[in-house]
Design an enzyme around this catalytic site. Structure first.
Site, PDB file in Angstrom:
ATOM      1  CG  ASP A  93      -2.130   0.927   1.008  1.00  0.00           C
ATOM      2  OD1 ASP A  93      -3.011   0.960   1.871  1.00  0.00           O
ATOM      3  OD2 ASP A  93      -2.158   1.627  -0.034  1.00  0.00           O
ATOM      4  CB  SER A  94       0.442   4.345  -1.824  1.00  0.00           C
ATOM      5  OG  SER A  94      -0.843   4.676  -1.306  1.00  0.00           O
ATOM      6  N   GLY A  95       0.835   4.242   1.518  1.00  0.00           N
ATOM      7  CA  GLY A  95       1.125   5.101   2.657  1.00  0.00           C
ATOM      8  C   GLY A  95       0.042   6.133   2.905  1.00  0.00           C
ATOM      9  CG  PHE A  97      -5.915   3.810   4.863  1.00  0.00           C
ATOM     10  CD1 PHE A  97      -5.635   2.845   5.815  1.00  0.00           C
ATOM     11  CD2 PHE A  97      -7.179   4.374   4.831  1.00  0.00           C
ATOM     12  CE1 PHE A  97      -6.603   2.440   6.725  1.00  0.00           C
ATOM     13  CE2 PHE A  97      -8.157   3.969   5.743  1.00  0.00           C
ATOM     14  CZ  PHE A  97      -7.872   3.007   6.679  1.00  0.00           C
ATOM     15  CG  ASP A 147      -5.085   6.735  -1.881  1.00  0.00           C
ATOM     16  OD1 ASP A 147      -6.154   6.181  -1.591  1.00  0.00           O
ATOM     17  OD2 ASP A 147      -4.001   6.476  -1.298  1.00  0.00           O
ATOM     18  CG  ASP A 266      -5.938  -5.346   2.409  1.00  0.00           C
ATOM     19  OD1 ASP A 266      -6.581  -4.619   1.633  1.00  0.00           O
ATOM     20  OD2 ASP A 266      -5.511  -4.964   3.524  1.00  0.00           O
ATOM     21  CB  CYS A 304     -11.282 -26.107   9.944  1.00  0.00           C
ATOM     22  SG  CYS A 304      -9.758 -25.314   9.379  1.00  0.00           S
ATOM     23  CB  CYS A 306      -6.242 -25.446   9.317  1.00  0.00           C
ATOM     24  SG  CYS A 306      -6.510 -24.971  11.033  1.00  0.00           S
ATOM     25  CB  CYS A 309      -9.013 -27.544  12.933  1.00  0.00           C
ATOM     26  SG  CYS A 309      -9.527 -25.824  13.091  1.00  0.00           S
ATOM     27  CG  HIS A 335      -8.866 -21.614  12.430  1.00  0.00           C
ATOM     28  ND1 HIS A 335      -9.410 -22.700  11.767  1.00  0.00           N
ATOM     29  CD2 HIS A 335      -9.882 -20.726  12.595  1.00  0.00           C
ATOM     30  CE1 HIS A 335     -10.701 -22.495  11.552  1.00  0.00           C
ATOM     31  NE2 HIS A 335     -11.021 -21.296  12.028  1.00  0.00           N
TER      32      HIS A 335
HETATM   33  C1  LIG Z   1      -9.899   6.727   2.055  1.00  0.00           C
HETATM   34  C2  LIG Z   1      -9.092   5.703   1.414  1.00  0.00           C
HETATM   35  C3  LIG Z   1      -8.459   4.848   0.970  1.00  0.00           C
HETATM   36  C4  LIG Z   1      -7.663   3.731   0.515  1.00  0.00           C
HETATM   37  N1  LIG Z   1      -6.334   4.182   0.159  1.00  0.00           N
HETATM   38  C5  LIG Z   1      -5.242   3.422   0.409  1.00  0.00           C
HETATM   39  N2  LIG Z   1      -4.045   3.754  -0.176  1.00  0.00           N
HETATM   40  N3  LIG Z   1      -5.294   2.359   1.220  1.00  0.00           N
HETATM   41  C6  LIG Z   1      -6.450   2.020   1.878  1.00  0.00           C
HETATM   42  C7  LIG Z   1      -6.418   1.030   2.870  1.00  0.00           C
HETATM   43  C8  LIG Z   1      -7.591   0.741   3.564  1.00  0.00           C
HETATM   44  N4  LIG Z   1      -7.876  -0.101   4.609  1.00  0.00           N
HETATM   45  C9  LIG Z   1      -9.192   0.105   4.915  1.00  0.00           C
HETATM   46  N5  LIG Z   1      -9.853  -0.494   5.935  1.00  0.00           N
HETATM   47  C10 LIG Z   1      -9.161  -1.286   6.896  1.00  0.00           C
HETATM   48  N6  LIG Z   1      -9.767   0.992   4.094  1.00  0.00           N
HETATM   49  C11 LIG Z   1      -8.798   1.411   3.257  1.00  0.00           C
HETATM   50  C12 LIG Z   1      -8.838   2.383   2.258  1.00  0.00           C
HETATM   51  C13 LIG Z   1      -7.657   2.681   1.586  1.00  0.00           C
HETATM   52 ZN   LIG Z   2      -8.754 -24.653  11.315  1.00  0.00          ZN
END
Ligand SMILES: CC#C[C@H]1NC(N)=Nc2cc3[nH]c(NC)nc3cc21
Ligand SMILES: [Zn+2]
Length: 370
Positions: A93-95, A97, A147, A266, A304, A306, A309, A335
């Site tokens: 991620d770009s930083g 957020f 962003d 993610d 499960c 895994c 489990c 898990h």
């Molecule tokens: C406003 C905005 C925006 C988005 N911009 C970037 N670079 N990363 C994000 C990571 C996030 N994680 C969550 N929730 C845990 N929402 C996100 C949204 C972003």
């Molecule tokens: Zn499991």
């Protein structure tokens, strides 16, 4: 071409689709859940355990790795893959957020974001150029554009201005993106305003990024608002590129994301709730500290297969969590990550068999959503 998306099957019932993302560090079968490894580790998991549980791609964070240990050190180590001994794909991620959610923002200007480090309070600045330079030092397979992050409470005027700056910042990211072995994903903003979402999507698509994220969600809006914006925005994105919903990681949000046409998601939840003694199981959430599990010698999730489990009981894991033993968090993390990874695998299979909605209904009933 750093990455290539191959569409395998589109659901006849909704926007859901199954595909493969070909990357320099291997193929990713989609839809895919991506474990978060913020500081060059998915907390308490070794790369071997991540491979065993089926993880295909993990996340790293520009903000955190820039502050500690420094992207220059990671570069000297041979890049993030080598530094952390993970040889499959990495997305960073770009930083944007993280500065927003962690750093103490001093000011946002056209140049970039000036903030105080949440670690030592030192004054720092991240610009679009700096973000891409850091991500190129880290060597991730997929870089996110820098962003401006706005919250759902922002006014329409502010959101409208902000998405324009995010587009100007995207152009600067593209300018700085010299290492073509790494892909660059654009991030569609626009808050909860459909006309602004359409504008942001159309303009971001013009920049011809290698993939697209729907940003600005999972930041406090209601589930209905997220679903509404996601179902409106995702189909606007190109069919031949990966689509990524940032920050979602509960079963219902994963189902809803895939149903809207999302390929990637993610979230820190699987490892975070594990550290708090909670597990996602086929029959809903289990809070292992509950006294009812004191003498429960059955697996965490009977359905499960895994490592956790197959080898441990609820009573044992409850004991570990109660006495704050690290193994408790590890077994629950393993898990939970296995559960979400295999949930997305099962979702992918259901799309290939064109029975996604039936699978969603079966899962929701068992999990206790309906
Ligand atoms: C406003 C905005 C925006 C988005 N911009 C970037 N670079 N990363 C994000 C990571 C996030 N994680 C969550 N929730 C845990 N929402 C996100 C949204 C972003
Ligand atoms: Zn499991």
């Amino acid at each position: 071409m750093a990455i290539k998306y191959e569409l395998e099957k589109k659901s006849s019932q909704c926007e859901a689709r199954a595909g493969v993302i070909h990357t320099p560090h291997g193929d990713i079968k989609t839809p895919v859940f991506m474990p978060v490894g913020t500081k060059a580790t998915v907390k308490a998991m070794t790369p071997e355990e991540l491979e065993d549980l089926g993880a295909q791609i993990i996340l790293g964070n520009t903000y955190h790795l820039f502050l500690r240990p420094g992207d220059d050190l990671v570069k000297k180590a041979g890049g993030l893959h080598k530094f952390m001994n993970w040889n499959k794909p990495i997305l960073t991620d770009s930083g944007g957020f993280q500065v927003f959610s962690l750093g103490h923002i001093n000011k946002i200007t056209e140049e970039g974001v000036v903030f105080q480090s949440h670690i030592d309070g030192s004054k720092q600045m991240i610009t679009p150029e700096k973000s891409i330079e850091i991500q190129q030092n880290l060597g991730s397979d997929i870089m996110m554009a820098f962003d401006e992050c706005v919250y759902p409470t922002a006014t329409k005027e502010y959101v409208a201005q902000s998405l324009e700056m995010t587009l100007r910042w995207l152009d600067r990211c593209i300018e700085t993106h010299t290492n073509k072995n790494q892909a660059l994903f654009g991030i569609v903003q626009g808050g909860l305003f459909k006309d602004l979402r359409k504008k942001s999507a159309e303009e971001t698509i013009k920049r011809n990024c290698q993939g697209f994220a729907v940003g600005g969600l999972s930041v406090g809006e209601t589930k209905e608002e997220m679903i509404d914006i996601l179902r409106f925005t995702t189909p606007l994105l190109p069919e031949d590129k990966p689509r990524y919903n940032m920050g979602v990681g509960t079963p219902d949000y994963l189902f809803e994301s895939v149903e809207a046409g999302i390929d990637m998601a993610d979230c820190v939840l699987p490892t975070r709730i594990a550290r708090n003694g909670a597990a996602m199981t086929s029959h809903g959430k289990v809070t292992i500290k509950n006294a009812k599990y004191r003498e429960d010698f059955t697996p965490l999730d009977p359905e499960c297969d895994c490592y956790t489990c197959k080898n441990y009981t609820k009573a044992y894991i409850r004991h570990l969590v109660n006495v704050n033993e690290i193994l408790g968090a590890r077994l629950l993390s393993y898990h939970n990550l296995y559960f979400l990874t295999h949930l997305m695998e099962n979702i992918r299979e259901s799309i290939l068999e064109d029975r996604f909605l039936e699978y969603k209904e079966e899962f929701y009933k068992k999990y206790g959503y309906t």
